[in-house]
Design a protein around this motif. Structure first.
Motif, PDB file in Angstrom:
ATOM      1  N   SER A  64       0.857  -1.182   0.000  1.00  0.00           N
ATOM      2  CA  SER A  64       0.000   0.000   0.000  1.00  0.00           C
ATOM      3  C   SER A  64       0.898   1.238   0.000  1.00  0.00           C
ATOM      4  O   SER A  64       1.731   1.384   0.898  1.00  0.00           O
ATOM      5  N   PRO A  65       0.753   2.115  -0.967  1.00  0.00           N
ATOM      6  CA  PRO A  65       1.608   3.311  -0.993  1.00  0.00           C
ATOM      7  C   PRO A  65       1.480   4.162   0.262  1.00  0.00           C
ATOM      8  O   PRO A  65       2.481   4.697   0.741  1.00  0.00           O
TER       9      PRO A  65
ATOM     10  N   VAL B 290       4.199   6.139   5.212  1.00  0.00           N
ATOM     11  CA  VAL B 290       4.228   6.279   6.664  1.00  0.00           C
ATOM     12  C   VAL B 290       5.440   5.551   7.253  1.00  0.00           C
ATOM     13  O   VAL B 290       6.142   6.087   8.117  1.00  0.00           O
ATOM     14  N   MET B 291       5.709   4.338   6.778  1.00  0.00           N
ATOM     15  CA  MET B 291       6.857   3.589   7.282  1.00  0.00           C
ATOM     16  C   MET B 291       8.173   4.272   6.915  1.00  0.00           C
ATOM     17  O   MET B 291       9.118   4.283   7.702  1.00  0.00           O
ATOM     18  N   ARG B 292       8.256   4.856   5.738  1.00  0.00           N
ATOM     19  CA  ARG B 292       9.467   5.583   5.339  1.00  0.00           C
ATOM     20  C   ARG B 292       9.688   6.777   6.270  1.00  0.00           C
ATOM     21  O   ARG B 292      10.798   7.047   6.705  1.00  0.00           O
ATOM     22  N   GLY B 293       8.618   7.480   6.580  1.00  0.00           N
ATOM     23  CA  GLY B 293       8.720   8.592   7.518  1.00  0.00           C
ATOM     24  C   GLY B 293       9.120   8.133   8.902  1.00  0.00           C
ATOM     25  O   GLY B 293       9.901   8.799   9.590  1.00  0.00           O
ATOM     26  N   LEU B 294       8.611   6.979   9.319  1.00  0.00           N
ATOM     27  CA  LEU B 294       8.960   6.440  10.628  1.00  0.00           C
ATOM     28  C   LEU B 294      10.445   6.112  10.701  1.00  0.00           C
ATOM     29  O   LEU B 294      11.128   6.487  11.641  1.00  0.00           O
TER      30      LEU B 294
ATOM     31  N   ALA C  44      10.161   0.204  15.451  1.00  0.00           N
ATOM     32  CA  ALA C  44       9.032   0.240  14.520  1.00  0.00           C
ATOM     33  C   ALA C  44       7.988  -0.842  14.798  1.00  0.00           C
ATOM     34  O   ALA C  44       7.018  -0.947  14.054  1.00  0.00           O
ATOM     35  N   LYS C  45       8.158  -1.636  15.860  1.00  0.00           N
ATOM     36  CA  LYS C  45       7.212  -2.720  16.154  1.00  0.00           C
ATOM     37  C   LYS C  45       5.759  -2.262  16.213  1.00  0.00           C
ATOM     38  O   LYS C  45       4.890  -2.916  15.644  1.00  0.00           O
ATOM     39  N   PRO C  46       5.445  -1.162  16.902  1.00  0.00           N
ATOM     40  CA  PRO C  46       4.028  -0.751  16.939  1.00  0.00           C
ATOM     41  C   PRO C  46       3.461  -0.452  15.553  1.00  0.00           C
ATOM     42  O   PRO C  46       2.340  -0.862  15.243  1.00  0.00           O
ATOM     43  N   ALA C  47       4.214   0.234  14.717  1.00  0.00           N
ATOM     44  CA  ALA C  47       3.717   0.554  13.374  1.00  0.00           C
ATOM     45  C   ALA C  47       3.604  -0.700  12.519  1.00  0.00           C
ATOM     46  O   ALA C  47       2.623  -0.868  11.783  1.00  0.00           O
TER      47      ALA C  47
END
Length: 170
Positions: free
Chosen positions: A33-34, A39-43, A74-77
């Protein structure tokens, strides 16, 4: 990246790759999903540089930095997006009727729809001879959601943290 080309170009790509009537058509078209990717890249981009430097001083390479520092942060995300992906793919209906024509490959959600609206029986023949009582579709719904209900408590502790991740800045 946020907007896809649409249903027709995606269908043409799946058709030209020869993926029609295979599970790969469903899996590959919904793999990333883009929005979640951004969001993950920002994290990962917000991991403090000092933390990375400290890990490098302790002798961490790139892979160890990822596995020992970045992924635990990053576990929560990751848990939150895992739940979102799981629910989205478990409830996928449209992709199945678009890419799969073989009735034996249809996922549970398509069979559940047929059972609920009773326009066809489960073998795919028109005008079903058997009409089920309302209890049968309701029992099928409960059976369908049971795997999600079983898996959700394992991700629950991360879900609240991951959902609010990035909402408060210091």
């Amino acid at each position: 990246m946020l907007f896809s080309g649409g249903m027709i170009p995606l269908y043409l790509i799946v058709n030209s790759l020869g993926l029609l009537d295979s599970y790969w058509a469903i899996w590959l078209t919904g793999a990333i999903s883009p929005f979640y990717l951004i969001v993950m890249r920002g994290l990962f981009g917000n991991i403090p540089r000092e933390l990375e430097d400290a890990a490098r001083i302790d002798g961490c390479g790139e892979w160890r930095l990822l596995l020992a520092v970045a992924l635990p942060l990053a576990k929560p995300a990751i848990a939150t997006f895992t739940i979102f992906y799981m629910v989205a793919h478990w409830n996928s209906y449209f992709e199945a009727i678009l890419y799969l024509h073989d009735q034996s490959l249809m996922p549970l959600q398509v069979m559940l729809r047929r059972l609920i609206i009773q326009d066809e029986d489960l073998l795919g023949t028109e005008t079903a001879d058997i009409l089920f009582s309302p209890a049968v579709p309701m029992a099928a719904i409960v059976i369908t959601i049971t795997p999600l209900i079983i898996v959700f408590p394992f991700f629950q502790k991360y879900f609240n943290k991951g959902f609010l991740l990035g909402s408060v800045k210091e």
